[in-house]
Design an enzyme around this catalytic site. Structure first.
Site, PDB file in Angstrom:
ATOM      1  N   TRP A  37      -4.510 -14.835 -19.219  1.00 61.08           N
ATOM      2  CA  TRP A  37      -5.072 -14.278 -17.981  1.00 61.08           C
ATOM      3  C   TRP A  37      -5.493 -12.833 -18.174  1.00 61.08           C
ATOM      4  O   TRP A  37      -6.506 -12.391 -17.629  1.00 61.08           O
ATOM      5  CB  TRP A  37      -4.105 -14.445 -16.814  1.00 61.08           C
ATOM      6  CG  TRP A  37      -3.921 -15.884 -16.435  1.00 61.08           C
ATOM      7  CD1 TRP A  37      -2.768 -16.601 -16.473  1.00 61.08           C
ATOM      8  CD2 TRP A  37      -4.940 -16.813 -15.987  1.00 61.08           C
ATOM      9  NE1 TRP A  37      -3.000 -17.901 -16.077  1.00 61.08           N
ATOM     10  CE2 TRP A  37      -4.319 -18.057 -15.779  1.00 61.08           C
ATOM     11  CE3 TRP A  37      -6.309 -16.698 -15.751  1.00 61.08           C
ATOM     12  CZ2 TRP A  37      -5.020 -19.184 -15.341  1.00 61.08           C
ATOM     13  CZ3 TRP A  37      -7.010 -17.814 -15.310  1.00 61.08           C
ATOM     14  CH2 TRP A  37      -6.367 -19.041 -15.110  1.00 61.08           C
ATOM     15  N   LYS A  61       0.212 -20.257  -5.644  1.00 56.45           N
ATOM     16  CA  LYS A  61       1.484 -20.338  -6.360  1.00 56.45           C
ATOM     17  C   LYS A  61       2.668 -20.022  -5.443  1.00 56.45           C
ATOM     18  O   LYS A  61       3.541 -20.850  -5.292  1.00 56.45           O
ATOM     19  CB  LYS A  61       1.448 -19.435  -7.587  1.00 56.45           C
ATOM     20  CG  LYS A  61       0.621 -20.097  -8.695  1.00 56.45           C
ATOM     21  CD  LYS A  61      -0.209 -19.181  -9.531  1.00 56.45           C
ATOM     22  CE  LYS A  61      -1.178 -20.011 -10.385  1.00 56.45           C
ATOM     23  NZ  LYS A  61      -2.137 -19.197 -11.110  1.00 56.45           N
ATOM     24  N   ASP A  94      -2.234  -8.097 -11.638  1.00 54.14           N
ATOM     25  CA  ASP A  94      -2.394  -9.488 -11.252  1.00 54.14           C
ATOM     26  C   ASP A  94      -0.990 -10.042 -11.017  1.00 54.14           C
ATOM     27  O   ASP A  94      -0.198 -10.155 -11.956  1.00 54.14           O
ATOM     28  CB  ASP A  94      -3.094 -10.232 -12.400  1.00 54.14           C
ATOM     29  CG  ASP A  94      -3.274 -11.720 -12.129  1.00 54.14           C
ATOM     30  OD1 ASP A  94      -2.792 -12.211 -11.091  1.00 54.14           O
ATOM     31  OD2 ASP A  94      -3.914 -12.387 -12.976  1.00 54.14           O
TER      32      ASP A  94
HETATM   33  C1  LIG Z   1      -3.212 -18.922 -11.787  1.00 56.50           C
HETATM   34  C2  LIG Z   1      -3.488 -17.570 -12.283  1.00 56.50           C
HETATM   35  C3  LIG Z   1      -4.782 -17.026 -12.284  1.00 56.50           C
HETATM   36  C4  LIG Z   1      -5.992 -17.809 -11.857  1.00 56.50           C
HETATM   37  O1  LIG Z   1      -6.072 -17.862 -10.514  1.00 56.50           O
HETATM   38  P1  LIG Z   1      -7.322 -18.508  -9.745  1.00 56.50           P
HETATM   39  O2  LIG Z   1      -6.888 -18.319  -8.333  1.00 56.50           O
HETATM   40  O3  LIG Z   1      -7.427 -19.932 -10.176  1.00 56.50           O
HETATM   41  O4  LIG Z   1      -8.524 -17.726 -10.091  1.00 56.50           O
HETATM   42  C5  LIG Z   1      -4.940 -15.724 -12.709  1.00 56.50           C
HETATM   43  N1  LIG Z   1      -3.889 -14.989 -13.134  1.00 56.50           N
HETATM   44  C6  LIG Z   1      -2.642 -15.501 -13.160  1.00 56.50           C
HETATM   45  C7  LIG Z   1      -1.512 -14.635 -13.634  1.00 56.50           C
HETATM   46  C8  LIG Z   1      -2.403 -16.794 -12.747  1.00 56.50           C
HETATM   47  O5  LIG Z   1      -1.161 -17.292 -12.771  1.00 56.50           O
END
Ligand SMILES: *Cc1c(COP(=O)(O)O)cnc(C)c1O
Length: 361
Positions: free
Chosen positions: A102, A195, A171
Site C-alpha cells: 500500500w 475495514k 493511511d
Molecule cells: C485496504 C487498504 C487500502 C485500499 O483501500 P481502497 O479503499 O480499496 O482504495 C489502502 N491502504 C490500506 C492500508 C488498506 O488496508
C-alpha cells in the site's frame, strides 16, 4: 440463519447488532416512511445523519477542534492522489516510508505530481518489519511525511511514530478506531470505511485546518479538500447509506466502552492468537515480533499444499477468508473490531486440531 466467522481483510466482518439495526430501519428510517437509501442528501434527515456520524466519530476518536472530518469517496486509493494534489502547494517534495504494497501504491501516485523521497524502507526484509526513520534522512523542505500505519498485507504496524517536523500523513485504512490514537500527532489521517467503519464506498479524511489550503492549481474541484470542507461533505451526492452505516458503527463503539475498550479487546484477541502461534510447531508468524499488527495476523505453514488444506478445512468449519494475500502467500486472519473473541478462540481450536492431525501424518 447461520452466520460464520469471517476473517476477510476487507470488506470485512461487521457487528451482528449493527447489521440488525440497519435491517430493522431499512424500510422506514426514524418514522419517515422512507429508507435511508431513498432520501435526499439535502434533507434535514440526512443532514442530521451526517452531523451525528461526525459528532460520534469526533467523540470516539477524540478529534481536536482544529481538525475537519470529511466523508468522501474513491477509497484510500484516491487519497494516494488527493494527498499530493492537496499538499504539494506547500512545497513540491514529500517524504515517504515504504512498508509494503500500500505504501508503494501511495508512492507511485505521489510521484506523478512532485518529488518523492523514500526515507526508509523494509523492502530488504520482505516488509516483515517497520524500518527506523533516521531524522537526518528527512527532507528539510518536505510538504509532509507519509506512513502506512498498519500494513494489511504483511501484518505489521507502527508502535512508535517517526519524529518529524513536517506534518505526518497516514493511511489508517486497516487500523482506524482499533486502538487509542493521538490525532494531534498527525496533519492528515485517511481510511477506507470497509475495514473498521462499515461499508465500502466511504472514505474518511481527518485533516488539520491549516492543511486545507495548499492544493495545486490544476487539482480538480472534486479532489480539493477545501471543496468538501466548505460544503460539509455535501458538495455532491455522498455515499449516503455508507455514511449512515458508519454512524451506526461509531455508536456501537461508544456503546461498547469507546476506543480504549476496543483496544483492550483487540489486544486480547491478537495476543491469544500470537501466543498460540509462538508455541506451535507447525505455524510460524511472518511479521517481526515488535512490529506485529493487532488487526491482520499473518503466518505460514511448512508448504503451500498444507496451507491450501488448512484454508479449505477451516472454511468447512465456518472460518472463512483466511487465505493470505497472493503477493506473500501463507495465511492471514483479520481481527477487526467486529471480530468477537469467540471467533478467535474458534480459530485457535481449529489450528490446534489441524496441527495435531497433520503432525501425526
Ligand atoms: C485496504 C487498504 C487500502 C485500499 O483501500 P481502497 O479503499 O480499496 O482504495 C489502502 N491502504 C490500506 C492500508 C488498506 O488496508
Amino acid at each position: 440463519m447461520k452466520r460464520i466467522y469471517n476473517f476477510s481483510p476487507g470488506p470485512a466482518t461487521l457487528p451482528e447488532s449493527v447489521l440488525r439495526k440497519a435491517q430493522a430501519e431499512f424500510l422506514d428510517y426514524g418514522g419517515t416512511g422512507l429508507s435511508v437509501t431513498e432520501i435526499s442528501h439535502r434533507s434535514d434527515t440526512f443532514r442530521r445523519i451526517v452531523e451525528n456520524a461526525e459528532g460520534n466519530m469526533r467523540e470516539v476518536m477524540g478529534i481536536p477542534d482544529a481538525y475537519r472530518v470529511l466523508f468522501l469517496q474513491g477509497g484510500a486509493s484516491l487519497q494516494f492522489a488527493m494527498v499530493p494534489l492537496n499538499l504539494f502547494g506547500r512545497s513540491r517534495v514529500a517524504d515517504y516510508v515504504d512498508t509494503g504494497r500500500w505504501s508503494q501504491k501511495a508512492i507511485l501516485e505521489a510521484r506523478r505530481y512532485g518529488k518523492v523521497n523514500i526515507v526508509a524502507s523494509s523492502e530488504d526484509q520482505d516488509y516483515r518489519s517497520i524500518p527506523v526513520v533516521r531524522t537526518d534522512r528527512l527532507s528539510p523542505d518536505a510538504a509532509y511525511v507519509h506512513i502506512t500505519m498498519n500494513n494489511t498485507i504483511h501484518g505489521t504496524r507502527y508502535s512508535e511514530l517517526p519524529n518529524t517536523t513536517a506534518p505526518l500523513v497516514t493511511d489508517m485504512s486497516s487500523c482506524i478506531l482499533s486502538e487509542r490514537c493521538d490525532v494531534s500527532k498527525f496533519g492528515l489521517i485517511y481510511a477506507g470505511a470497509q475495514k473498521n467503519m462499515g461499508l465500502a464506498g466511504l472514505t474518511v479524511v481527518i485533516i488539520r485546518d491549516d492543511l486545507t489550503h495548499y492544493c495545486l492549481d490544476t487539482t480538480p474541484t472534486m479532489l480539493r479538500y477545501s471543496t468538501h470542507v466548505e460544503s460539509c461533505s455535501l458538495f455532491n451526492t455522498p455515499p449516503c447509506f455508507a455514511v449512515y452505516f458508519a454512524g451506526l458503527m461509531f455508536e456501537w463503539i461508544k456503546d461498547r466502552g469507546g476506543i480504549s475498550a476496543m483496544e483492550d479487546r483487540n489486544r486480547e484477541k491478537a495476543s491469544r492468537l500470537y501466543d498460540f502461534l509462538d508455541s506451535s510447531g507447525l505455524y510460524a508468524g511472518i511479521a517481526a515480533k515488535h512490529d506485529r499488527s493487532m488487526m491482520n495476523i499473518t503466518f505460514r505453514l511448512p508448504s503451500d499444499d498444507l496451507t491450501d488444506r488448512f484454508v479449505r478445512e477451516a472454511e468447512s468449519q465456518g472460518l472463512t477468508a483466511l487465505k493470505g494475500h497472493r503477493s506473500i502467500g501463507g495465511v492471514r486472519a483479520s481481527l477487526y473490531n467486529a471480530m468477537p473473541l469467540e471467533g478467535v478462540q474458534r480459530l485457535i481450536e481449529f489450528m490446534d486440531f489441524f496441527e495435531k492431525t497433520h503432525s501425526k501424518s
